[in-house]
Design an enzyme around this catalytic site. Structure first.
Site, PDB file in Angstrom:
ATOM      1  N   SER A  98       0.863  -1.186   0.000  1.00 29.76           N
ATOM      2  CA  SER A  98       0.000   0.000   0.000  1.00 29.76           C
ATOM      3  C   SER A  98       0.895   1.230   0.000  1.00 29.76           C
ATOM      4  O   SER A  98       2.035   1.166   0.489  1.00 29.76           O
ATOM      5  CB  SER A  98      -0.875   0.012   1.263  1.00 29.76           C
TER       6      SER A  98
ATOM      7  N   TYR B 196      -0.828  -0.373  10.583  1.00 27.33           N
ATOM      8  CA  TYR B 196      -1.085  -0.642   9.163  1.00 27.33           C
ATOM      9  C   TYR B 196       0.093  -0.168   8.311  1.00 27.33           C
ATOM     10  O   TYR B 196       0.616  -0.913   7.471  1.00 27.33           O
ATOM     11  CB  TYR B 196      -2.382   0.047   8.716  1.00 27.33           C
TER      12      TYR B 196
ATOM     13  N   LYS C  34       2.625  -2.573   6.130  1.00 28.88           N
ATOM     14  CA  LYS C  34       2.756  -2.505   4.667  1.00 28.88           C
ATOM     15  C   LYS C  34       4.193  -2.176   4.269  1.00 28.88           C
ATOM     16  O   LYS C  34       4.659  -2.614   3.212  1.00 28.88           O
ATOM     17  CB  LYS C  34       1.756  -1.510   4.087  1.00 28.88           C
TER      18      LYS C  34
HETATM   19  N1  LIG Z   1      -8.955  -0.743  -0.257  1.00 26.11           N
HETATM   20  C1  LIG Z   1      -7.905   0.066  -0.369  1.00 26.11           C
HETATM   21  O1  LIG Z   1      -8.030   1.296  -0.581  1.00 26.11           O
HETATM   22  C2  LIG Z   1      -6.512  -0.497  -0.280  1.00 26.11           C
HETATM   23  C3  LIG Z   1      -5.436   0.330  -0.581  1.00 26.11           C
HETATM   24  C4  LIG Z   1      -4.158  -0.196  -0.537  1.00 26.11           C
HETATM   25  C5  LIG Z   1      -3.955  -1.511  -0.169  1.00 26.11           C
HETATM   26  N2  LIG Z   1      -5.029  -2.282   0.161  1.00 26.11           N
HETATM   27  C6  LIG Z   1      -4.751  -3.662   0.530  1.00 26.11           C
HETATM   28  O2  LIG Z   1      -5.375  -4.474  -0.431  1.00 26.11           O
HETATM   29  C7  LIG Z   1      -5.715  -5.738   0.158  1.00 26.11           C
HETATM   30  C8  LIG Z   1      -7.182  -6.047  -0.101  1.00 26.11           C
HETATM   31  O3  LIG Z   1      -7.939  -4.971   0.421  1.00 26.11           O
HETATM   32  P1  LIG Z   1      -9.501  -4.763   0.137  1.00 26.11           P
HETATM   33  O4  LIG Z   1      -9.709  -3.316  -0.035  1.00 26.11           O
HETATM   34  O5  LIG Z   1      -9.975  -5.708  -0.890  1.00 26.11           O
HETATM   35  O6  LIG Z   1     -10.062  -5.149   1.589  1.00 26.11           O
HETATM   36  P2  LIG Z   1     -11.311  -6.049   2.005  1.00 26.11           P
HETATM   37  O7  LIG Z   1     -11.475  -5.848   3.467  1.00 26.11           O
HETATM   38  O8  LIG Z   1     -12.449  -5.805   1.094  1.00 26.11           O
HETATM   39  O9  LIG Z   1     -10.747  -7.526   1.723  1.00 26.11           O
HETATM   40  C9  LIG Z   1      -9.772  -8.138   2.525  1.00 26.11           C
HETATM   41  C10 LIG Z   1     -10.117  -9.611   2.621  1.00 26.11           C
HETATM   42  O10 LIG Z   1      -9.106 -10.253   3.403  1.00 26.11           O
HETATM   43  C11 LIG Z   1      -9.752 -11.230   4.200  1.00 26.11           C
HETATM   44  N3  LIG Z   1      -8.956 -11.567   5.368  1.00 26.11           N
HETATM   45  C12 LIG Z   1      -8.711 -10.797   6.455  1.00 26.11           C
HETATM   46  N4  LIG Z   1      -7.990 -11.491   7.362  1.00 26.11           N
HETATM   47  C13 LIG Z   1      -7.778 -12.706   6.814  1.00 26.11           C
HETATM   48  C14 LIG Z   1      -7.113 -13.871   7.292  1.00 26.11           C
HETATM   49  N5  LIG Z   1      -6.526 -13.926   8.484  1.00 26.11           N
HETATM   50  N6  LIG Z   1      -7.096 -14.966   6.489  1.00 26.11           N
HETATM   51  C15 LIG Z   1      -7.715 -14.947   5.263  1.00 26.11           C
HETATM   52  N7  LIG Z   1      -8.353 -13.872   4.776  1.00 26.11           N
HETATM   53  C16 LIG Z   1      -8.386 -12.774   5.546  1.00 26.11           C
HETATM   54  C17 LIG Z   1     -11.074 -10.575   4.609  1.00 26.11           C
HETATM   55  O11 LIG Z   1     -12.020 -11.551   5.038  1.00 26.11           O
HETATM   56  C18 LIG Z   1     -11.460  -9.852   3.336  1.00 26.11           C
HETATM   57  O12 LIG Z   1     -12.302 -10.629   2.510  1.00 26.11           O
HETATM   58  C19 LIG Z   1      -5.352  -5.629   1.633  1.00 26.11           C
HETATM   59  O13 LIG Z   1      -4.065  -6.193   1.829  1.00 26.11           O
HETATM   60  C20 LIG Z   1      -5.326  -4.123   1.856  1.00 26.11           C
HETATM   61  O14 LIG Z   1      -4.504  -3.778   2.950  1.00 26.11           O
HETATM   62  C21 LIG Z   1      -6.289  -1.802   0.102  1.00 26.11           C
END
Ligand SMILES: NC(=O)c1ccc[n+]([C@@H]2O[C@H](COP(=O)([O-])OP(=O)(O)OC[C@H]3O[C@@H](n4cnc5c(N)ncnc54)[C@H](O)[C@@H]3O)[C@@H](O)[C@H]2O)c1
Length: 187
Positions: free
Chosen positions: A144, A155, A159
């Site tokens: 991220s 967080y 990352k």
């Molecule tokens: N959404 C954003 O703006 C954004 C920006 C940068 C990075 N990210 C990163 O992208 C990735 C996906 O994010 P997203 O926005 O789709 O979030 P989200 O919350 O929609 O999806 C994350 C998924 O991870 C699963 N999860 C959590 N803990 C877990 C575990 N212990 N074992 C298995 N699965 C698990 C959750 O159940 C969920 O379905 C993450 O790593 C997040 O940090 C997101």
């Protein structure tokens, strides 16, 4: 390019979430078979339906990425069902508590690091070993911009650690066996 991933197998963690689902659909629309991994209590139905609408094959596996035996099992499930893993999207992550560093709860710090860092590490190891045996593959870890600039304490730090793990995994010495490689000096 609808056939770019024809016959390829893609394993995606956090596949019930927004980015995981969108990635599954995109890979499937270009011909890939998907193993969608998420927590046992998560709802993968929407991902399954979206991938099937895109014309793709998908299987699901409930697993907690912080538990090594779960990680080994989802890797084995991909190999049993599809015979190989070509691409691994090491994507599951949580934001955790957002608030001042001085008030940051220790248990919450541990929880965020367990998912975002240990989970990514365990996935890299287990899938990396399967890919080494098969002769290759591609791994994408989700970091991220939060890992590059000041954000919520756990967080952002987690990352940054994903960026570090990714750099480490990308070095040629990460895929050689410890017997054949003397440990490098730490700068
Ligand atoms: N959404 C954003 O703006 C954004 C920006 C940068 C990075 N990210 C990163 O992208 C990735 C996906 O994010 P997203 O926005 O789709 O979030 P989200 O919350 O929609 O999806 C994350 C998924 O991870 C699963 N999860 C959590 N803990 C877990 C575990 N212990 N074992 C298995 N699965 C698990 C959750 O159940 C969920 O379905 C993450 O790593 C997040 O940090 C997101």
């Amino acid at each position: 390019m609808p056939d770019r991933f024809e016959g390829k197998v893609v394993v995606i963690t956090g596949a019930a979430g927004g980015i995981g689902r969108a990635t599954a659909v995109r890979f499937a629309s270009e011909g890939a078979n998907i193993l969608a991994v998420d927590l046992p209590n998560s709802v993968l139905d929407e991902t399954v339906a979206a991938v099937q609408r895109a014309g793709g094959q998908i299987a699901t596996y409930p697993a907690d990425v912080t538990v090594a035996s779960d990680v080994d099992r989802y890797v084995q499930s991909a190999l049993d069902q599809f015979g190989q893993i070509d691409v691994f999207f090491n994507n599951a992550g949580i934001e955790g508590w957002v608030g001042p560093l001085l008030d940051y709860p220790e248990h919450e710090f541990d929880r965020v690091f367990a998912v975002n860092v240990k989970g990514v590490f365990l996935g890299l190891q287990a899938v990396g070993r399967a890919m080494r045996q098969a002769g290759g593959g591609a791994i994408i870890n989700t970091a991220s911009v939060a890992g590059l600039q000041a954000t919520a304490a756990a967080y952002g730090a987690s990352k940054s650690a994903v960026v570090g793990l990714t750099k480490s995994a990308a070095t040629p010495s990460s895929t050689t066996t410890s017997e054949s490689t003397p440990s490098a000096p730490v700068p």
